[in-house]
Write an enzyme that holds these catalytic residues in place. Structure first.
Site, PDB file in Angstrom:
ATOM      1  N   SER A 143      -9.903   6.117  -4.620  1.00 41.95           N
ATOM      2  CA  SER A 143     -10.787   7.277  -4.790  1.00 41.95           C
ATOM      3  C   SER A 143     -10.280   8.270  -5.841  1.00 41.95           C
ATOM      4  O   SER A 143     -11.038   8.713  -6.700  1.00 41.95           O
ATOM      5  CB  SER A 143     -10.988   7.974  -3.442  1.00 41.95           C
ATOM      6  OG  SER A 143      -9.749   8.366  -2.884  1.00 41.95           O
TER       7      SER A 143
ATOM      8  N   LYS B 170       0.857  -1.180   0.000  1.00 40.96           N
ATOM      9  CA  LYS B 170       0.000   0.000   0.000  1.00 40.96           C
ATOM     10  C   LYS B 170       0.894   1.230   0.000  1.00 40.96           C
ATOM     11  O   LYS B 170       1.623   1.485   0.958  1.00 40.96           O
ATOM     12  CB  LYS B 170      -0.898  -0.003   1.237  1.00 40.96           C
ATOM     13  CG  LYS B 170      -1.811   1.203   1.288  1.00 40.96           C
ATOM     14  CD  LYS B 170      -2.837   1.072   2.395  1.00 40.96           C
ATOM     15  CE  LYS B 170      -3.740   2.294   2.427  1.00 40.96           C
ATOM     16  NZ  LYS B 170      -4.699   2.227   3.522  1.00 40.96           N
TER      17      LYS B 170
ATOM     18  N   ARG C 194       0.884   9.753   5.600  1.00 46.04           N
ATOM     19  CA  ARG C 194       1.101   8.461   6.253  1.00 46.04           C
ATOM     20  C   ARG C 194       2.442   7.848   5.828  1.00 46.04           C
ATOM     21  O   ARG C 194       2.592   6.630   5.774  1.00 46.04           O
ATOM     22  CB  ARG C 194      -0.026   7.496   5.869  1.00 46.04           C
ATOM     23  CG  ARG C 194      -1.434   8.032   6.064  1.00 46.04           C
ATOM     24  CD  ARG C 194      -2.457   6.906   5.947  1.00 46.04           C
ATOM     25  NE  ARG C 194      -3.814   7.391   5.826  1.00 46.04           N
ATOM     26  CZ  ARG C 194      -4.523   7.903   6.829  1.00 46.04           C
ATOM     27  NH1 ARG C 194      -3.991   8.026   8.028  1.00 46.04           N
ATOM     28  NH2 ARG C 194      -5.768   8.296   6.633  1.00 46.04           N
TER      29      ARG C 194
ATOM     30  N   GLU D 174       7.126  -6.797   1.490  1.00 49.60           N
ATOM     31  CA  GLU D 174       5.853  -6.689   2.212  1.00 49.60           C
ATOM     32  C   GLU D 174       4.933  -7.860   1.864  1.00 49.60           C
ATOM     33  O   GLU D 174       4.264  -8.432   2.717  1.00 49.60           O
ATOM     34  CB  GLU D 174       5.154  -5.370   1.848  1.00 49.60           C
ATOM     35  CG  GLU D 174       5.798  -4.131   2.435  1.00 49.60           C
ATOM     36  CD  GLU D 174       5.387  -3.904   3.886  1.00 49.60           C
ATOM     37  OE1 GLU D 174       4.639  -4.718   4.447  1.00 49.60           O
ATOM     38  OE2 GLU D 174       5.829  -2.891   4.460  1.00 49.60           O
TER      39      GLU D 174
ATOM     40  N   LYS E  27      -2.183  -1.400  -3.909  1.00 50.26           N
ATOM     41  CA  LYS E  27      -3.021  -0.202  -3.867  1.00 50.26           C
ATOM     42  C   LYS E  27      -2.164   1.052  -3.792  1.00 50.26           C
ATOM     43  O   LYS E  27      -1.223   1.046  -3.014  1.00 50.26           O
ATOM     44  CB  LYS E  27      -3.901  -0.325  -2.630  1.00 50.26           C
ATOM     45  CG  LYS E  27      -4.656   0.903  -2.271  1.00 50.26           C
ATOM     46  CD  LYS E  27      -5.429   0.625  -1.019  1.00 50.26           C
ATOM     47  CE  LYS E  27      -6.203   1.879  -0.656  1.00 50.26           C
ATOM     48  NZ  LYS E  27      -6.929   1.725   0.565  1.00 50.26           N
TER      49      LYS E  27
ATOM     50  N   ARG F 270     -10.430  11.073   1.862  1.00 50.83           N
ATOM     51  CA  ARG F 270     -10.372  11.833   3.128  1.00 50.83           C
ATOM     52  C   ARG F 270     -11.707  12.535   3.371  1.00 50.83           C
ATOM     53  O   ARG F 270     -12.177  12.617   4.500  1.00 50.83           O
ATOM     54  CB  ARG F 270      -9.227  12.847   3.091  1.00 50.83           C
ATOM     55  CG  ARG F 270      -7.846  12.258   2.865  1.00 50.83           C
ATOM     56  CD  ARG F 270      -7.210  11.803   4.169  1.00 50.83           C
ATOM     57  NE  ARG F 270      -6.314  10.681   3.935  1.00 50.83           N
ATOM     58  CZ  ARG F 270      -5.037  10.778   3.569  1.00 50.83           C
ATOM     59  NH1 ARG F 270      -4.478  11.957   3.441  1.00 50.83           N
ATOM     60  NH2 ARG F 270      -4.313   9.692   3.371  1.00 50.83           N
TER      61      ARG F 270
HETATM   62  C1  PBG Z   1      -7.374   3.022   5.439  1.00 51.22           C
HETATM   63  C2  PBG Z   1      -7.759   3.091   4.004  1.00 51.22           C
HETATM   64  C3  PBG Z   1      -7.620   4.184   3.150  1.00 51.22           C
HETATM   65  C4  PBG Z   1      -8.159   3.789   1.931  1.00 51.22           C
HETATM   66  C5  PBG Z   1      -8.620   2.493   2.082  1.00 51.22           C
HETATM   67  N1  PBG Z   1      -8.342   2.068   3.364  1.00 51.22           N
HETATM   68  C6  PBG Z   1      -7.092   5.527   3.427  1.00 51.22           C
HETATM   69  C7  PBG Z   1      -5.628   5.771   3.433  1.00 51.22           C
HETATM   70  O1  PBG Z   1      -4.823   4.859   3.451  1.00 51.22           O
HETATM   71  O2  PBG Z   1      -5.247   6.958   3.478  1.00 51.22           O
HETATM   72  C8  PBG Z   1      -8.220   4.642   0.716  1.00 51.22           C
HETATM   73  C9  PBG Z   1      -9.178   4.205  -0.333  1.00 51.22           C
HETATM   74  C10 PBG Z   1      -9.398   5.207  -1.412  1.00 51.22           C
HETATM   75  O3  PBG Z   1      -8.718   6.250  -1.506  1.00 51.22           O
HETATM   76  O4  PBG Z   1     -10.298   4.951  -2.216  1.00 51.22           O
HETATM   77  N2  PBG Z   1      -8.515   2.925   6.253  1.00 51.22           N
END
Ligand code: PBG
Length: 327
Positions: free
Chosen positions: A279, A201, A222, A238, A253, A211
């Site tokens: 997103s 990730k 993060r 990982e 992701k 967000r």
């Molecule tokens: C963490 C999580 C996130 C997303 C999925 N699980 C947020 C992040 O890591 O900042 C993002 C999914 C998206 O942007 O569609 N709970």
């Protein structure tokens, strides 16, 4: 690979001359069953709340969430992944493992309504539930405390497993999270609850619209726990760790910018590989299509096909329902 006949004997265009030929030789096909729709459910909402940065996506009420899940079943979608938007947050994310917390209530409702026909998945992470917006609890110096967070994840896993959710999506990127959660589940008798590990990730600007979707209170980023987009080798490390710790499914992701990582994972993984079109990937397509710059359906299908061709057998996408309905 064997050498093919060179031009002018070999002419690749021959197999592209008609739609029927092109269909016959297509190497990759989209199928609704391999798509998973991520959805948001907001505590206390009396009507669905639109997310302005994700036109067409809403924060659901419990009732509208169940209706959306039923639409997924009707369209043959493979799964649904739930994210909770709690009305109150605190430092340790207490709403996450509270059986009456919004995510757990919603999981129970959806499992009960459609659990036989749709794979229900949970997001297992603290960021939606913490007032500081990080994916874990903080140490005194303000850093994210890896090992203390593992205890919170274990507790969250037990609460989610108790709802009957068959697949838990561990998205927090803490070291050791898969092994820790697996041990906690097994010790409580939840040996059949599967773990979908967000193995690779990446920290990404494309999480921006998410967000808003979860009303995140995060300031900053993060980068101390999610991966640097510059690194590919690290993704395999990982991946290996999560598989060794017992991941049943692994995920890469965001998907689009990291298709090389999807392909590398697919080449070595003994478990199914998923990819998450996040997103910002969704909103980029929607925004350009709204301006008339690109054709929405074509670009949606092309983006999903590219992720499948790279090697992901499961694709999480906010387009899952619309794509499935068209297929
Ligand atoms: C963490 C999580 C996130 C997303 C999925 N699980 C947020 C992040 O890591 O900042 C993002 C999914 C998206 O942007 O569609 N709970």
């Amino acid at each position: 690979m064997l050498p093919g006949a060179p031009f002018p004997v070999g002419r690749p265009r021959r197999l592209r001359t008609t739609p029927a030929l092109r269909r016959l030789v297509a190497e990759t096909r989209l199928h609704p069953a391999e798509l998973v729709l991520p959805v948001f459910v907001r505590e206390g909402a009396e009507a669905p709340v639109p997310i302005s940065a994700m036109p067409g996506v809403v924060q659901h009420t419990l009732d509208s969430l169940v209706e959306e899940a039923r639409r997924c079943v009707d369209a043959g979608v493979g799964g649904i992944m739930l994210f909770g938007v709690p009305s109150a947050k605190d430092g340790r994310g207490s709403g996450a493992d509270d059986p009456e917390g919004i995510l757990n209530v919603a999981l129970r409702r959806v499992v009960e309504a459609v659990g036989d026909d749709l794979v229900v998945m949970s997001d297992l992470c603290l960021d939606e539930f913490t007032d500081h917006g990080h994916c874990g609890v903080l140490a005194d110096d303000g850093s994210v405390d890896n090992d203390a967070t593992l205890e919170r994840y274990a507790s969250m896993a037990l609460a989610q497993a108790a709802t009957g959710t068959p697949v838990l999506g561990l998205s927090g990127m803490m070291d050791g999270q898969v092994g820790h959660v697996r041990a906690a589940l097994d010790a409580a008798g939840h040996t059949d609850t599967a773990i979908l590990a967000y193995a690779a990730k990446y920290t990404s600007g494309l999480y921006g619209p998410f967000r808003e979707a979860v009303q995140s209170s995060l300031v900053g980023d993060r980068a101390t726990y999610q991966q640097d987009p510059a690194n590919g080798r690290e993704a395999l490390r990982e991946l290996e760790a999560d598989i060794a710790e017992g991941a049943d499914l692994v995920m890469v992701k965001p998907a689009g910018p990291h298709l090389d990582v999807v392909a590398a994972a697919a080449a070595v993984s003994p478990v199914p590989v998923a990819a998450y079109q996040i997103s910002g990937e969704y909103s980029q397509i929607v925004a350009a299509a709204e301006r008339g710059w690109i054709d929405r359906d074509r670009v949606v299908d092309e983006s999903l096909l590219g992720i499948r061709r790279a090697g992901a057998s499961i694709v999480l996408s906010y387009f899952a329902l619309e794509a499935a309905a068209r297929l």
